[in-house]
Each structure stands twice: as structure tokens, then as C-alpha cells.
Design a protein around this motif. Structure first.
Motif, PDB file in Angstrom:
ATOM      1  N   ASP A  61     -30.244  13.183  12.752  1.00 57.33           N
ATOM      2  CA  ASP A  61     -31.373  14.104  12.587  1.00 57.33           C
ATOM      3  C   ASP A  61     -31.949  14.545  13.923  1.00 57.33           C
ATOM      4  O   ASP A  61     -32.679  15.546  13.983  1.00 57.33           O
ATOM      5  CB  ASP A  61     -32.470  13.434  11.744  1.00 57.33           C
ATOM      6  CG  ASP A  61     -33.396  14.451  11.101  1.00 57.33           C
ATOM      7  OD1 ASP A  61     -32.905  15.491  10.616  1.00 57.33           O
ATOM      8  OD2 ASP A  61     -34.621  14.219  11.086  1.00 57.33           O
ATOM      9  N   MET A 121     -30.611  17.801  14.754  1.00 54.90           N
ATOM     10  CA  MET A 121     -31.076  18.735  13.732  1.00 54.90           C
ATOM     11  C   MET A 121     -32.514  19.185  13.976  1.00 54.90           C
ATOM     12  O   MET A 121     -33.088  19.921  13.178  1.00 54.90           O
ATOM     13  CB  MET A 121     -30.986  18.104  12.332  1.00 54.90           C
ATOM     14  CG  MET A 121     -29.599  17.651  11.905  1.00 54.90           C
ATOM     15  SD  MET A 121     -28.361  18.967  11.895  1.00 54.90           S
ATOM     16  CE  MET A 121     -27.296  18.406  13.238  1.00 54.90           C
ATOM     17  N   ASN A 122     -33.104  18.742  15.074  1.00 55.95           N
ATOM     18  CA  ASN A 122     -34.448  19.181  15.476  1.00 55.95           C
ATOM     19  C   ASN A 122     -34.428  20.011  16.752  1.00 55.95           C
ATOM     20  O   ASN A 122     -35.483  20.348  17.294  1.00 55.95           O
ATOM     21  CB  ASN A 122     -35.363  17.966  15.683  1.00 55.95           C
ATOM     22  CG  ASN A 122     -35.904  17.400  14.392  1.00 55.95           C
ATOM     23  OD1 ASN A 122     -36.969  17.781  13.926  1.00 55.95           O
ATOM     24  ND2 ASN A 122     -35.163  16.491  13.788  1.00 55.95           N
ATOM     25  N   VAL A 124     -28.979  21.437   5.341  1.00 56.61           N
ATOM     26  CA  VAL A 124     -28.608  20.906   6.659  1.00 56.61           C
ATOM     27  C   VAL A 124     -27.404  21.667   7.213  1.00 56.61           C
ATOM     28  O   VAL A 124     -27.356  22.012   8.406  1.00 56.61           O
ATOM     29  CB  VAL A 124     -28.304  19.395   6.562  1.00 56.61           C
ATOM     30  CG1 VAL A 124     -27.760  18.873   7.884  1.00 56.61           C
ATOM     31  CG2 VAL A 124     -29.557  18.626   6.187  1.00 56.61           C
ATOM     32  N   ARG A 126     -34.943  23.249   8.461  1.00 56.22           N
ATOM     33  CA  ARG A 126     -35.035  21.866   8.948  1.00 56.22           C
ATOM     34  C   ARG A 126     -36.323  21.190   8.498  1.00 56.22           C
ATOM     35  O   ARG A 126     -36.326  20.022   8.101  1.00 56.22           O
ATOM     36  CB  ARG A 126     -34.942  21.865  10.475  1.00 56.22           C
ATOM     37  CG  ARG A 126     -35.066  20.489  11.117  1.00 56.22           C
ATOM     38  CD  ARG A 126     -36.453  20.210  11.658  1.00 56.22           C
ATOM     39  NE  ARG A 126     -36.841  21.186  12.638  1.00 56.22           N
ATOM     40  CZ  ARG A 126     -38.079  21.310  13.095  1.00 56.22           C
ATOM     41  NH1 ARG A 126     -39.035  20.527  12.619  1.00 56.22           N
ATOM     42  NH2 ARG A 126     -38.390  22.233  13.985  1.00 56.22           N
ATOM     43  N   SER A 128     -35.145  18.002   6.404  1.00 59.13           N
ATOM     44  CA  SER A 128     -35.278  16.743   7.131  1.00 59.13           C
ATOM     45  C   SER A 128     -36.254  15.807   6.436  1.00 59.13           C
ATOM     46  O   SER A 128     -35.979  14.609   6.255  1.00 59.13           O
ATOM     47  CB  SER A 128     -35.730  17.026   8.570  1.00 59.13           C
ATOM     48  OG  SER A 128     -35.879  15.829   9.297  1.00 59.13           O
ATOM     49  N   ALA A 151     -35.379  12.395   4.397  1.00 57.62           N
ATOM     50  CA  ALA A 151     -35.978  11.165   4.906  1.00 57.62           C
ATOM     51  C   ALA A 151     -36.643  10.377   3.791  1.00 57.62           C
ATOM     52  O   ALA A 151     -36.567   9.143   3.750  1.00 57.62           O
ATOM     53  CB  ALA A 151     -37.006  11.498   5.993  1.00 57.62           C
ATOM     54  N   ALA A 156     -37.809   7.346  10.539  1.00 61.65           N
ATOM     55  CA  ALA A 156     -37.280   8.715  10.492  1.00 61.65           C
ATOM     56  C   ALA A 156     -38.064   9.636  11.402  1.00 61.65           C
ATOM     57  O   ALA A 156     -37.501  10.568  11.997  1.00 61.65           O
ATOM     58  CB  ALA A 156     -37.320   9.232   9.059  1.00 61.65           C
ATOM     59  N   ALA A 183     -36.932  10.715  15.088  1.00 59.94           N
ATOM     60  CA  ALA A 183     -35.947  11.743  15.427  1.00 59.94           C
ATOM     61  C   ALA A 183     -36.607  12.913  16.135  1.00 59.94           C
ATOM     62  O   ALA A 183     -36.120  13.398  17.169  1.00 59.94           O
ATOM     63  CB  ALA A 183     -35.221  12.217  14.157  1.00 59.94           C
ATOM     64  N   SER A 239     -24.008  18.882  11.772  1.00 58.79           N
ATOM     65  CA  SER A 239     -24.716  19.180  10.522  1.00 58.79           C
ATOM     66  C   SER A 239     -23.815  18.913   9.315  1.00 58.79           C
ATOM     67  O   SER A 239     -24.287  18.452   8.268  1.00 58.79           O
ATOM     68  CB  SER A 239     -25.197  20.631  10.517  1.00 58.79           C
ATOM     69  OG  SER A 239     -24.124  21.542  10.383  1.00 58.79           O
ATOM     70  N   GLN A 264     -23.769  15.197   8.866  1.00 55.59           N
ATOM     71  CA  GLN A 264     -25.038  14.773   8.263  1.00 55.59           C
ATOM     72  C   GLN A 264     -25.067  15.087   6.773  1.00 55.59           C
ATOM     73  O   GLN A 264     -25.494  14.250   5.959  1.00 55.59           O
ATOM     74  CB  GLN A 264     -26.207  15.471   8.977  1.00 55.59           C
ATOM     75  CG  GLN A 264     -27.577  15.169   8.410  1.00 55.59           C
ATOM     76  CD  GLN A 264     -28.086  13.809   8.827  1.00 55.59           C
ATOM     77  OE1 GLN A 264     -27.420  12.792   8.598  1.00 55.59           O
ATOM     78  NE2 GLN A 264     -29.264  13.773   9.439  1.00 55.59           N
TER      79      GLN A 264
END
Length: 451
Positions: free
Chosen positions: A259, A262-263, A320, A363, A367, A371, A387, A390, A425, A428
Motif C-alpha cells: 500500500d 499505492m499512495n 487498486v 486510492r 485503500s 484496510a 495500515a 503506509a 497494483s 496487491q
């Protein structure tokens, strides 16, 4: 036939999500959620004031050079990483409402200390504790929302994002007035405005009601009984009271680790695009504020609509993969922005900002939904605290990655970054779906086993 068509149209109209204003008046969670959204709006308005002014304050009022300023902000970022797991750990033992009030008051005290503290050695712990409180407060807000909004948490998250962005925009506008004055007194007024926002937020949170269950983020469900003597590793850990918890749950830690990239949209928009414009394109510098405007407007207008299409954990897992594709397209545009004139570069950078915002919209829902959904119901507070790391890690490492590696490599750096995020991604998404299947397939314990 005509009557049937009318019925179908009426049904579709009835199934549509109400608009943003209607949802804000009646959010998931009712009165408590409405109060919390107002508290978040004011909190973020104060944060927007300070975010726009802090670098200039430390430079021109306190007198820090670039090196010490970098150390100060770096230490704050590292302290922020600890805020999320600390908040989750405490939320398993104490009421979330009381902890959130404490986080607001902690930041109130540290912001007021900035009015009198100018020594660098003292500034380090003050700013670090402020950032720790910031991250803890955001995690506690998420835990509170998970409890009061229940299964409609994605809708609540959309309303929260819209309120937060409106608050940031309001705060940045107020900060512009103080920065235009530019005196020490004006900067102190901005600090007090931020501190006041924390005080008002704490008062508002105090008006909410603490849901039953102390630190639990949802009503207890019957936990699956692990095999005797076995400590879960790939699957969900046992409850916070007697199991190993998130730090020994390899499946969940894998999700948190994946993650982090992914941010990256946050650093791409705030750091990557502006610096790329200045150093590698012919676009005018006056275009930089437009990126923030585009981001703020699109999030406020579209977040609720995006969230309505990403209801449930499996759709969140699909989002994602879309995040990775959108980020890849954004990076391709950034790489291509160096090859043309002023208008071509400007158009490519604005389009990249739109795509980075689109990635953020997906996201922010996926996310959080994953989570929550990938965590054991009985231990969600501690799991969500982990979580939350991240985003904190990305805020510390993301700018360094972009400036130290991606932009140093030129257009190829953006292409490699986009391809890497797109590939991760997919990993994930696959891992999330596998864990969701594992959670869904866990048999409930027989009543006799509880004896």
C-alpha cells in the motif's frame, strides 16, 4: 411497455446516491458523523493554514537554514510514522472519542509552544510531537468512522475527503492573507488560527457519543478458533486480547507494504509535478497553483461519485488495479511533457495533475476499504493503526524517491516508476482477493467449542 420503462427509470432514480450536500446533511452515522465531519473540516482548515506557512515561518522568522529545516521536517515525518500504530494500539484499550480529543489537545499545546520556542534543539521534539499527533488523529478519525458508519464506510470516507479538501483550500486561502503581510505578528496569528482549529475540533468531538465496546471498531463477531498452538501468519490474526496481532500477520503486513507505493499519487502531485515543471519543461511557473486548484475541485466534486462505484472490498480490490493504470498514464504524460513547447508542456502537466487526482480518488476509497475488510473484526483498531503507516511512510520516502531517483533519471525515470506502480497494483489486487477468499471461507466455530 411504456409503463415498464417508466418503472425502470423510477427504480434507477431511487437507487441513485443523493448529492454531496444531501449526504452531508444526513451522512452515514447520523448526528455523530455530522459533528465529526464538521470537526474534520475545521481541523483541516487549520492544517491548511500551517502547511502553507510553516516553511516560510521556520526560514524567515525562526531563521533556520535549508539543512536544519530539512532535518526538522524529516524528523517530523519519522515521528508521524509512529502515530498511526500508536493510535491503533491505544484504541484497543481506551475509547476512541477520548483519544481523539487528547490528540487535538496535544497538537493545541505543541502549536502554542511554537510561539515561544526558537531554539533548534527544542523545535525538533515540538514539531515531531505535533506530527505524531496529526497522524494519530487521522487514524482515530478513521476508526471512529468505521464504527459509526458501519457498512456505509465508503460513503463516509468520500464525505470525509470532500470536507477535508474544502478545509485545506479554505486554510490555504486564509494563509495567503497572512503571508502577504509577512510580519512576525502575522505568522503568529496563523499559528494561533491553527491552534484554535484544534481546540474547536476537540469541543465538537466531545459532543459525539462513544459507541459501545470501548476500543472495538465494530460490534463483536464470533471469531474463528485457531488451531491449538498455532500462530496465524498468512491468515488473519486472533483478536487483540489474545492473539499475535497485526505485526505477526504476514498477509496483512504484505498488504500494508504494497500500500506504500499505492499512495505515491500524493508525492507526485505535491512534489513531482511542480519540480518537474520547473526543472525539465518550458511551462510557466504560474501554472503550479493550478495543480492544487484542479485537485481540490475534482476531489470535492467527484469523491462521492467514485465511492458509490467502489462499494465493498472486492470492488475496492479492482480499484487498486485501476489506480496502477492511472498512475502509469500520469507518468507517461510527465515523461512526454519535455518534448514540446510551452502549450504542449502545460497541457501535458495539467492532464497529469488530473490523472494523479483520479488515482487519489480511487486510492482514498480502496485503500481504506481494504484496510478494514482485510483485518480481523475483533482487532480492527490495532490493524488499522498499522495500515495507517503506509501513508506516513510514503510521505517521508516518496519525495526522496522522486527527487533522488525518478527525476534524476529524466523521462525514463517516470516511465519506470509508472510501470512499477502498475505492476505492484496487480500484485496487491491478487493478494487482496486471495485474503478476502480466505476470510470468507473461514468456518465459524461450533457453539460447543466455546465451552
Amino acid at each position: 411497455m411504456r409503463r415498464g420503462g417508466e418503472i425502470r427509470k423510477e427504480r434507477r432514480r431511487g437507487e441513485r446516491e443523493p448529492g454531496l450536500l444531501a449526504q452531508l446533511r444526513r451522512p452515514p452515522g447520523g448526528r455523530d458523523a455530522r459533528i465529526m465531519l464538521l470537526a474534520q473540516l475545521l481541523d483541516r482548515a487549520g492544517t491548511g493554514v500551517w502547511a502553507a506557512a510553516c516553511v516560510l515561518y521556520f526560514t524567515f522568522v525562526v531563521g533556520l537554514d535549508a539543512g536544519r529545516l530539512g532535518i526538522l521536517l524529516g524528523a517530523a515525518g519519522v515521528a508521524g510514522i509512529a502515530g498511526s500504530p500508536l493510535a491503533g494500539h491505544l484504541a484497543d484499550r481506551f475509547p476512541v472519542r477520548s483519544l481523539l480529543i487528547g490528540a487535538h489537545l496535544l497538537r493545541l499545546v505543541t502549536l502554542c509552544l511554537l510561539l515561544v520556542v526558537t531554539d533548534f534543539a527544542l523545535l525538533l521534539p515540538v514539531v515531531a510531537v505535533t506530527h505524531l499527533g496529526d497522524r494519530a488523529a487521522k487514524t482515530l478519525e478513521m476508526l471512529f468512522a468505521t464504527r459509526v458508519a458501519g457498512e456505509r464506510r465508503a460513503t463516509y470516507q468520500a464525505l470525509s475527503r470532500s470536507s477535508a479538501n474544502a478545509g485545506y483550500a479554505l486554510g490555504a486561502g486564509l494563509a495567503a492573507i497572512g503571508l502577504a503581510v509577512g510580519t512576525r505578528g502575522a505568522y503568529h496569528v496563523l499559528i494561533l488560527a491553527n491552534a484554535l482549529s484544534f481546540l474547536v475540533a476537540a469541543v465538537l468531538v466531545r459532543r459525539t457519543r462513544e459507541p459501545r465496546g470501548r476500543g472495538l471498531v465494530a460490534a463483536p463477531a464470533a471469531p474463528a478458533a485457531p488451531a491449538a498452538g498455532a500462530a496465524p501468519t498468512e491468515g488473519p490474526a486472533a483478536s487483540a486480547g489474545g492473539g499475535p496481532g497485526p505485526w505477526r500477520d504476514r498477509g496483512y503486513l504484505r498488504f500494508v507494504l504494497l500500500d506504500i507505493p499505492m499512495n505515491l499519487d500524493d508525492s507526485i502531485l505535491a512534489v513531482g509535478i511542480p519540480l518537474w515543471l520547473v526543472s525539465h519543461t518550458t511551462a510557466p511557473h504560474e501554472l503550479i497553483p493550478a495543480f492544487l486548484v484542479v485537485n481540490t475541485v475534482l476531489v470535492v466534486v467527484l469523491q462521492l461519485r467514485v465511492s458509490a462505484k467502489v462499494q465493498g472490498p472486492r470492488r475496492a480490490a479492482g480499484a487498486v488495479a485501476l489506480y496502477g493504470l492511472t498512475t502509469l498514464l500520469c507518468c507517461v504524460l510527465l515523461a512526454a511533457s519535455t518534448g514540446g513547447g510551452v502549450w504542449t508542456a502545460s497541457a501535458a502537466l495539467l492532464a497529469a495533475a488530473v490523472l494523479a487526482t483520479a488515482a487519489e480518488l480511487m486510492r482514498s476509497v480502496s485503500s481504506w476499504e481494504l484496510a478494514v475488510s482485510l483485518a480481523p473484526r475483533q482487532a480492527r483498531a490495532s490493524y488499522l493503526g498499522v495500515a495507517g503507516m503506509a501513508q506516513s511512510v510514503q510521505k517521508s520516502a516518496g519525495p526522496l524517491l522522486l527527487t533522488g531517483a525518478v527525476m534524476a533519471a529524466g523521462p525514463a525515470g517516470w516511465l519506470v516508476l509508472g510501470a512499477a506502480v502498475a505492476g505492484l497494483s496487480l500484485v496487491q489486487r491478487r493478494a487482496a482477493v486471495r485474503r478476502l477468499d480466505l476470510l470468507a471461507g473461514t468456518p465459524a466455530p461450533a457453539p460447543a467449542a466455546a465451552a
